[in-house]
Motif scaffolding. Structure first.
Motif, PDB file in Angstrom:
ATOM      1  N   ILE A  98      22.052  43.286  62.599  1.00  0.00           N
ATOM      2  CA  ILE A  98      20.734  43.328  61.957  1.00  0.00           C
ATOM      3  C   ILE A  98      20.787  44.167  60.683  1.00  0.00           C
ATOM      4  CG2 ILE A  98      18.371  44.185  62.221  1.00  0.00           C
ATOM      5  CD1 ILE A  98      18.631  43.427  65.215  1.00  0.00           C
ATOM      6  N   ILE A  99      21.449  45.334  60.757  1.00  0.00           N
ATOM      7  CA  ILE A  99      21.559  46.194  59.581  1.00  0.00           C
ATOM      8  C   ILE A  99      22.324  45.489  58.463  1.00  0.00           C
ATOM      9  CG2 ILE A  99      22.669  48.288  58.699  1.00  0.00           C
ATOM     10  CD1 ILE A  99      21.934  49.661  61.294  1.00  0.00           C
ATOM     11  N   CYS A 100      23.453  44.895  58.802  1.00  0.00           N
ATOM     12  CA  CYS A 100      24.280  44.226  57.786  1.00  0.00           C
ATOM     13  C   CYS A 100      23.551  43.022  57.188  1.00  0.00           C
ATOM     14  CB  CYS A 100      25.611  43.803  58.391  1.00  0.00           C
ATOM     15  SG  CYS A 100      26.713  45.188  58.777  1.00  0.00           S
ATOM     16  N   ALA A 101      22.828  42.272  58.017  1.00  0.00           N
ATOM     17  CA  ALA A 101      22.087  41.117  57.510  1.00  0.00           C
ATOM     18  C   ALA A 101      20.989  41.570  56.550  1.00  0.00           C
ATOM     19  CB  ALA A 101      21.488  40.326  58.672  1.00  0.00           C
ATOM     20  N   GLY A 102      20.262  42.620  56.950  1.00  0.00           N
ATOM     21  CA  GLY A 102      19.200  43.127  56.082  1.00  0.00           C
ATOM     22  C   GLY A 102      19.739  43.688  54.775  1.00  0.00           C
ATOM     23  N   LEU A 103      20.835  44.457  54.865  1.00  0.00           N
ATOM     24  CA  LEU A 103      21.434  45.028  53.663  1.00  0.00           C
ATOM     25  C   LEU A 103      21.978  43.937  52.746  1.00  0.00           C
ATOM     26  CD1 LEU A 103      22.340  47.547  52.107  1.00  0.00           C
ATOM     27  CD2 LEU A 103      24.443  47.538  53.452  1.00  0.00           C
ATOM     28  N   THR A 104      22.613  42.930  53.338  1.00  0.00           N
ATOM     29  CA  THR A 104      23.151  41.825  52.544  1.00  0.00           C
ATOM     30  C   THR A 104      22.037  41.081  51.817  1.00  0.00           C
ATOM     31  OG1 THR A 104      25.020  41.544  54.067  1.00  0.00           O
ATOM     32  CG2 THR A 104      24.459  39.672  52.641  1.00  0.00           C
ATOM     33  N   LEU A 105      20.958  40.781  52.542  1.00  0.00           N
ATOM     34  CA  LEU A 105      19.834  40.072  51.917  1.00  0.00           C
ATOM     35  C   LEU A 105      19.233  40.901  50.783  1.00  0.00           C
ATOM     36  CD1 LEU A 105      17.931  37.660  51.880  1.00  0.00           C
ATOM     37  CD2 LEU A 105      16.541  38.816  53.611  1.00  0.00           C
ATOM     38  N   PHE A 106      19.066  42.207  51.008  1.00  0.00           N
ATOM     39  CA  PHE A 106      18.491  43.085  49.986  1.00  0.00           C
ATOM     40  C   PHE A 106      19.358  43.098  48.728  1.00  0.00           C
ATOM     41  CE2 PHE A 106      18.449  47.353  48.048  1.00  0.00           C
ATOM     42  CZ  PHE A 106      17.135  47.385  47.608  1.00  0.00           C
TER      43      PHE A 106
END
Length: 202
Positions: A98-106
């Motif tokens: 979840i953290i990596c997906a959110g950071l990647t999208l940002f």
């Protein structure tokens, strides 16, 4: 009876798309022998099954997510680095994703050009996986299609000029995950889950 009919050109057409003889016969029976309708029905059923598997995996991931207060609860210098890292990587894997997906999208939204490149790569990969749904499957196996899509994706990323930017996202995500897995003290729950996974692997 339908089950006693030997393979025909209609059955061969459907089995060449990757469906079993039983699936092909059932679809032909439901579509009154119309092979075009049977093909569309089988493809729809396969797509629905894939979407169901994907949805189930997302739900499973969300169920595995640990509470965020627990995730940030206690950090200590590791005495048994390997055991702690493996335990935390297993126990908090949903949180890491979840953290990596959110950071990647940002980070992608900061540069829309990168988002377009990632979209093209995703389309290339999806085409390689789903190409066998087409009547003219191209004669390529899945591994060959994935290798070709990987090569095309590498060319797209290189030509876009975003290779370093996209690589940096990967480095940041990897660094954050490894840092947390290294310094987050193991809880009794995480130790127990890791112990059970080891027993299953034996």
């Amino acid at each position: 009876e339908m089950g006693n009919i030997p393979p025909t050109a209609r059955l061969e057409r459907l089995t060449n798309l990757g469906f079993s003889v039983a699936e092909a016969r059932a679809a032909l029976a439901e579509c009154e022998g119309n092979v075009d309708r049977a093909e569309k029905l089988l493809i729809q059923q396969r797509d629905a099954a894939r979407n169901g598997v994907f949805s189930a995996r997302i739900n499973e991931l969300l169920r595995e997510q640990r509470p965020w207060p627990e995730f940030f609860e206690r950090f200590l210098w590791p005495e048994h680095l390997r055991d702690r890292a493996l335990t935390n990587l297993l126990y908090y894997r949903a949180n890491y994703i979840i953290i990596c997906a959110g950071l990647t999208l940002f980070m992608l939204l900061l540069q829309p050009g990168q988002l377009f490149v990632v979209f093209l790569v995703a389309v290339t990969l999806a085409a390689a996986i789903l190409w066998d749904d087409a009547p003219a499957g191209g004669g390529l196996q899945l591994q060959q299609r994935l290798a070709a899509s990987g090569l095309i994706s590498a060319v797209i990323i290189h030509q876009s000029g975003y290779a370093w930017s996209l690589g940096r996202i990967g480095f940041v995500c990897t660094g954050l995950v490894l840092a947390h897995a290294t310094f987050r003290a193991r809880s009794l729950s995480s130790r127990w889950k890791f112990f059970n996974e080891q027993l299953k692997a034996e």
